[in-house]
Write an enzyme that holds these catalytic residues in place. Structure first.
Site, PDB file in Angstrom:
ATOM      1  N   GLY A 247      32.629  44.684  39.806  1.00  0.00           N
ATOM      2  CA  GLY A 247      33.952  44.851  40.725  1.00  0.00           C
ATOM      3  C   GLY A 247      35.552  43.128  41.318  1.00  0.00           C
ATOM      4  O   GLY A 247      35.767  43.826  42.012  1.00  0.00           O
ATOM      5  N   GLU A 289      27.272  44.608  37.202  1.00  0.00           N
ATOM      6  CA  GLU A 289      27.598  44.771  36.660  1.00  0.00           C
ATOM      7  C   GLU A 289      29.709  44.302  35.948  1.00  0.00           C
ATOM      8  O   GLU A 289      30.396  45.112  35.522  1.00  0.00           O
ATOM      9  CB  GLU A 289      27.907  46.419  36.255  1.00  0.00           C
ATOM     10  CG  GLU A 289      26.754  47.360  36.064  1.00  0.00           C
ATOM     11  CD  GLU A 289      26.906  48.583  35.922  1.00  0.00           C
ATOM     12  OE1 GLU A 289      27.907  49.567  36.332  1.00  0.00           O
ATOM     13  OE2 GLU A 289      25.903  48.771  35.441  1.00  0.00           O
ATOM     14  N   PRO A 290      29.251  43.108  35.620  1.00  0.00           N
ATOM     15  CA  PRO A 290      30.739  42.446  35.649  1.00  0.00           C
ATOM     16  C   PRO A 290      31.901  43.258  34.156  1.00  0.00           C
ATOM     17  O   PRO A 290      31.408  42.892  33.632  1.00  0.00           O
ATOM     18  CB  PRO A 290      30.758  41.008  36.161  1.00  0.00           C
ATOM     19  CG  PRO A 290      29.106  40.640  35.282  1.00  0.00           C
ATOM     20  CD  PRO A 290      28.083  42.181  35.619  1.00  0.00           C
ATOM     21  N   GLY A 291      33.175  42.918  34.552  1.00  0.00           N
ATOM     22  CA  GLY A 291      33.369  43.790  32.954  1.00  0.00           C
ATOM     23  C   GLY A 291      35.203  42.331  33.742  1.00  0.00           C
ATOM     24  O   GLY A 291      34.316  41.768  33.290  1.00  0.00           O
ATOM     25  N   ARG A 292      35.833  42.809  34.030  1.00  0.00           N
ATOM     26  CA  ARG A 292      37.008  41.756  34.633  1.00  0.00           C
ATOM     27  C   ARG A 292      36.685  40.514  34.923  1.00  0.00           C
ATOM     28  O   ARG A 292      37.108  40.006  34.429  1.00  0.00           O
ATOM     29  CB  ARG A 292      37.753  42.671  35.653  1.00  0.00           C
ATOM     30  CG  ARG A 292      39.460  41.971  35.717  1.00  0.00           C
ATOM     31  CD  ARG A 292      39.667  42.079  36.996  1.00  0.00           C
ATOM     32  NE  ARG A 292      39.676  44.201  37.346  1.00  0.00           N
ATOM     33  CZ  ARG A 292      40.662  44.284  37.670  1.00  0.00           C
ATOM     34  NH1 ARG A 292      41.635  44.183  37.096  1.00  0.00           N
ATOM     35  NH2 ARG A 292      40.330  45.933  37.762  1.00  0.00           N
ATOM     36  N   ARG A 329      48.952  47.750  32.646  1.00  0.00           N
ATOM     37  CA  ARG A 329      48.276  48.031  34.092  1.00  0.00           C
ATOM     38  C   ARG A 329      49.430  47.547  34.874  1.00  0.00           C
ATOM     39  O   ARG A 329      49.898  47.851  36.555  1.00  0.00           O
ATOM     40  CB  ARG A 329      47.580  46.618  34.270  1.00  0.00           C
ATOM     41  CG  ARG A 329      46.420  46.298  33.071  1.00  0.00           C
ATOM     42  CD  ARG A 329      45.254  45.342  33.906  1.00  0.00           C
ATOM     43  NE  ARG A 329      44.488  46.180  34.943  1.00  0.00           N
ATOM     44  CZ  ARG A 329      44.686  45.135  35.846  1.00  0.00           C
ATOM     45  NH1 ARG A 329      45.818  44.269  36.242  1.00  0.00           N
ATOM     46  NH2 ARG A 329      44.666  44.845  37.235  1.00  0.00           N
ATOM     47  N   TYR A 333      49.226  50.452  37.858  1.00  0.00           N
ATOM     48  CA  TYR A 333      48.472  49.987  39.284  1.00  0.00           C
ATOM     49  C   TYR A 333      50.185  48.993  39.837  1.00  0.00           C
ATOM     50  O   TYR A 333      49.409  48.272  40.914  1.00  0.00           O
ATOM     51  CB  TYR A 333      47.778  49.121  38.918  1.00  0.00           C
ATOM     52  CG  TYR A 333      46.534  49.716  38.164  1.00  0.00           C
ATOM     53  CD1 TYR A 333      46.096  50.451  38.050  1.00  0.00           C
ATOM     54  CD2 TYR A 333      46.151  48.816  37.067  1.00  0.00           C
ATOM     55  CE1 TYR A 333      44.531  50.963  37.333  1.00  0.00           C
ATOM     56  CE2 TYR A 333      45.163  50.070  36.162  1.00  0.00           C
ATOM     57  CZ  TYR A 333      44.218  50.439  36.430  1.00  0.00           C
ATOM     58  OH  TYR A 333      43.404  51.077  35.623  1.00  0.00           O
ATOM     59  N   CYS A 361      59.971  53.357  25.074  1.00  0.00           N
ATOM     60  CA  CYS A 361      61.518  53.824  25.459  1.00  0.00           C
ATOM     61  C   CYS A 361      61.208  54.830  26.959  1.00  0.00           C
ATOM     62  O   CYS A 361      60.873  55.640  27.432  1.00  0.00           O
ATOM     63  CB  CYS A 361      61.206  54.393  25.221  1.00  0.00           C
ATOM     64  SG  CYS A 361      62.717  55.060  24.817  1.00  0.00           S
ATOM     65  N   TYR A 390      41.531  44.988  30.216  1.00  0.00           N
ATOM     66  CA  TYR A 390      41.507  45.936  30.384  1.00  0.00           C
ATOM     67  C   TYR A 390      43.223  46.039  30.081  1.00  0.00           C
ATOM     68  O   TYR A 390      44.250  46.653  30.147  1.00  0.00           O
ATOM     69  CB  TYR A 390      41.973  46.774  31.770  1.00  0.00           C
ATOM     70  CG  TYR A 390      40.957  47.090  32.753  1.00  0.00           C
ATOM     71  CD1 TYR A 390      39.731  48.281  32.187  1.00  0.00           C
ATOM     72  CD2 TYR A 390      40.453  45.856  33.373  1.00  0.00           C
ATOM     73  CE1 TYR A 390      38.466  47.409  32.940  1.00  0.00           C
ATOM     74  CE2 TYR A 390      38.828  46.254  33.603  1.00  0.00           C
ATOM     75  CZ  TYR A 390      37.781  46.897  33.654  1.00  0.00           C
ATOM     76  OH  TYR A 390      36.884  47.226  34.433  1.00  0.00           O
TER      77      TYR A 390
HETATM   78  C1  LIG Z   1      30.554  51.800  36.615  1.00  0.00           C
HETATM   79  C2  LIG Z   1      30.952  50.730  36.494  1.00  0.00           C
HETATM   80  N1  LIG Z   1      30.568  49.638  35.955  1.00  0.00           N
HETATM   81  C3  LIG Z   1      31.118  48.184  36.469  1.00  0.00           C
HETATM   82  C4  LIG Z   1      32.795  48.585  36.196  1.00  0.00           C
HETATM   83  C5  LIG Z   1      33.587  47.716  35.900  1.00  0.00           C
HETATM   84  O1  LIG Z   1      34.228  46.778  36.969  1.00  0.00           O
HETATM   85  P1  LIG Z   1      35.316  45.319  36.657  1.00  0.00           P
HETATM   86  O2  LIG Z   1      35.726  45.610  35.633  1.00  0.00           O
HETATM   87  O3  LIG Z   1      35.639  45.283  37.963  1.00  0.00           O
HETATM   88  O4  LIG Z   1      34.041  44.097  36.533  1.00  0.00           O
HETATM   89  C6  LIG Z   1      33.279  49.747  35.989  1.00  0.00           C
HETATM   90  C7  LIG Z   1      35.002  49.424  36.619  1.00  0.00           C
HETATM   91  O5  LIG Z   1      35.511  49.163  37.630  1.00  0.00           O
HETATM   92  C8  LIG Z   1      33.133  50.395  36.235  1.00  0.00           C
HETATM   93  O6  LIG Z   1      33.193  51.959  36.938  1.00  0.00           O
HETATM   94  N1  LIG Z   2      41.452  49.751  33.911  1.00  0.00           N
HETATM   95  C1  LIG Z   2      41.244  49.500  35.681  1.00  0.00           C
HETATM   96  C2  LIG Z   2      39.701  48.948  36.062  1.00  0.00           C
HETATM   97  C3  LIG Z   2      39.129  50.210  35.707  1.00  0.00           C
HETATM   98  C4  LIG Z   2      38.058  50.452  36.553  1.00  0.00           C
HETATM   99  C5  LIG Z   2      37.107  51.026  35.776  1.00  0.00           C
HETATM  100  N2  LIG Z   2      35.709  51.943  36.036  1.00  0.00           N
HETATM  101  C6  LIG Z   2      42.202  47.621  35.864  1.00  0.00           C
HETATM  102  O1  LIG Z   2      42.666  47.940  34.923  1.00  0.00           O
HETATM  103  O2  LIG Z   2      42.232  47.083  36.653  1.00  0.00           O
END
Ligand SMILES: Cc1ncc(COP(=O)(O)O)c(C=O)c1O
Ligand SMILES: N[C@@H](CCCC[NH3+])C(=O)O
Length: 431
Positions: A247, A289-292, A329, A333, A361, A390
């Site tokens: 997050g 658990e970083p994604g973004r 996005r 959002y 479209c 994303y």
């Molecule tokens: C369970 C869980 N872990 C990790 C993430 C990764 O979040 P972010 O990409 O914001 O770091 C998400 C997505 O929000 C999630 O649902």
């Molecule tokens: N898809 C979202 C974040 C996903 C979060 C997943 N739990 C975004 O682009 O910001």
């Protein structure tokens, strides 16, 4: 436009990973995703360092939902990260990339029976159990296989983080997890007394995405550590692992004021130390658990500009050859982005504002509203930055538009990681 990672300007032209962005557009055609490998690897290293992965045995699990080609599975494995998957498809990708199954956390608020069986058969390390249905099925299948599966419970901690309502997950009214405040979590814990084939080793919460404040995480530490103590005292359950989810917010535009990975990790760890002392409990293994924050700023999208429509006294629409199909996005959002023309990097910005529109479209297919870009012309190559998270993972084939290819650049080299979908690919499933 802010330059991220290895981006640099030479002769008025943008370079990423030492590669000329205009050359990339010519070589691979547009629209095209470009990823800065060095930046992703550096981000992994920063997380490992500041979240004390070696020092304290903590874990960083990359949230694959942000962007998960097989190449990424290999990259994060090389960097020593774990992997969070959320579907059979992500799990299969990791499996095909030979990612170690024991280093997988299997998430999801509605894993299907087939997905649960697949996770068990492939031997994933941990199931993050979201609900009673999943718990019951998991116990049943593990019993049939005469095995014991490690699990975490996903807790809904009742924390309301400040972010877009679609990506907020910690509040009580959420489809994710066992709520604490209404007692569901404890009903699940009680059920474990009869269940011998699942073993609760950890608890997990995820409060949302694109969060800039550290305070909600500190609040999360409070809630989770109180729970660790309660589970020991009231149920004699030893919680060895505490997972705070992902997050952490990133820079998209000047309005975003992200903290560094260092600051985030240090503040969370400090709070954990403080809380352990206060409660007089042993420090569990900590997980993030970083994604973004691992991939967003490392990815950019190159587009060719086509039509420029100047509606006098109203607006100028600059249309590109992609849009909501490769970046949903902004429409989903109202997310903001920055852009530039890759071979006019030093030119003066024009006062004249333009709107960058996609080719779908849909009137809502607008990538950036009212941005000032310099002397823009048809066939220029436009870059939007921070599209690494994303973007590709949420891409669609709306209007039967093929998905963009993905190229990784590093130290002057470029490498095709995902091919462009062809029209034939689009039809490949049709009978
Ligand atoms: C369970 C869980 N872990 C990790 C993430 C990764 O979040 P972010 O990409 O914001 O770091 C998400 C997505 O929000 C999630 O649902
Ligand atoms: N898809 C979202 C974040 C996903 C979060 C997943 N739990 C975004 O682009 O910001």
């Amino acid at each position: 436009m802010k330059l991220h990672g290895t981006m640099g300007i030479k002769d008025n032209t943008l370079y990423i990973g030492g590669v000329n962005a205009l050359d990339l557009a010519k070589k691979y055609d547009t629209p095209l995703y470009v990823f800065d490998e060095e930046l992703i690897r550096n981000n992994c290293k920063e997380y490992n360092k500041y979240f004390k992965v070696k020092e304290n045995n903590n874990k960083v699990a990359y949230a694959g939902k942000a962007f998960l080609p097989k190449y990424m599975c290999n990259l994060i494995d090389e960097e020593g990260l774990y992997l969070d998957v959320v579907s059979g498809g992500e799990l299969f990708t990791a499996y095909k990339a030979n990612f170690p199954m024991k280093k997988i956390l299997f998430h999801g608020n509605n894993k299907t029976i087939d997905e649960i069986k697949m996770g068990i058969d492939l031997g994933v390390g941990v199931f993050v159990v979201d609900n009673f249905y999943e718990l019951d099925i998991l116990e049943k299948f593990c019993k049939e296989k005469n095995m014991i599966q490690d699990i975490y419970f996903r807790v809904t901690p009742g924390i309301d983080a400040h972010t877009h309502k679609y990506i907020r997950t910690g509040q009580i009214d959420s489809k994710f997890g066992f709520a604490l405040t209404n007692g569901d979590f404890y009903v699940a814990v009680e059920r474990l007394k009869e269940y011998k084939n699942v073993k609760l080793i950890g608890i997990h919460a995820h409060i949302g995405s694109q969060i800039f404040e550290v305070e909600p995480y500190e609040e999360e530490v409070d809630v989770m550590f109180n729970l660790v103590k309660k589970l020991k005292e009231d149920y004699d359950i030893e919680i060895k692992e505490v997972d705070f989810g992902g997050g952490i917010g990133v820079y998209y535009t000047k309005e975003d004021k992200p903290r560094s990975i260092k600051e985030f990790c240090e503040k969370i760890i400090n709070k954990c130390n403080e809380k352990c002392k206060q409660l007089n409990i042993n420090m569990p293994t900590l997980i993030l658990e970083p994604g973004r924050s691992l991939v967003a700023n490392a990815g950019s999208t190159l587009y060719s500009i086509g039509s420029i429509k100047n509606i006098k006294d109203v607006r100028t629409y600059v249309s590109v050859d992609g849009g909501m199909t490769d970046n949903i996005r902004p429409s989903l959002y109202q997310a903001g982005y920055e852009c530039a023309i890759v071979n006019k990097m030093n030119n003066e910005k024009s006062e004249h504002k333009v709107t960058i529109a996609g080719k779908c479209c849909e009137s809502g297919d607008i990538l950036i509203s009212n941005t000032s870009v310099l002397d823009i012309e048809s066939e220029d190559i436009l870059i939007t930055t921070s599209t690494g998270a994303y973007g590709y993972s949420m891409a669609s084939n709306y209007n039967k538009i093929p998905k963009n290819p993905v190229v990784f650049v590093n130290k002057g080299n470029d490498k095709l990681v995902c091919k462009r979908q062809s029209y034939e690919d689009l039809l490949s499933l049709e009978l």
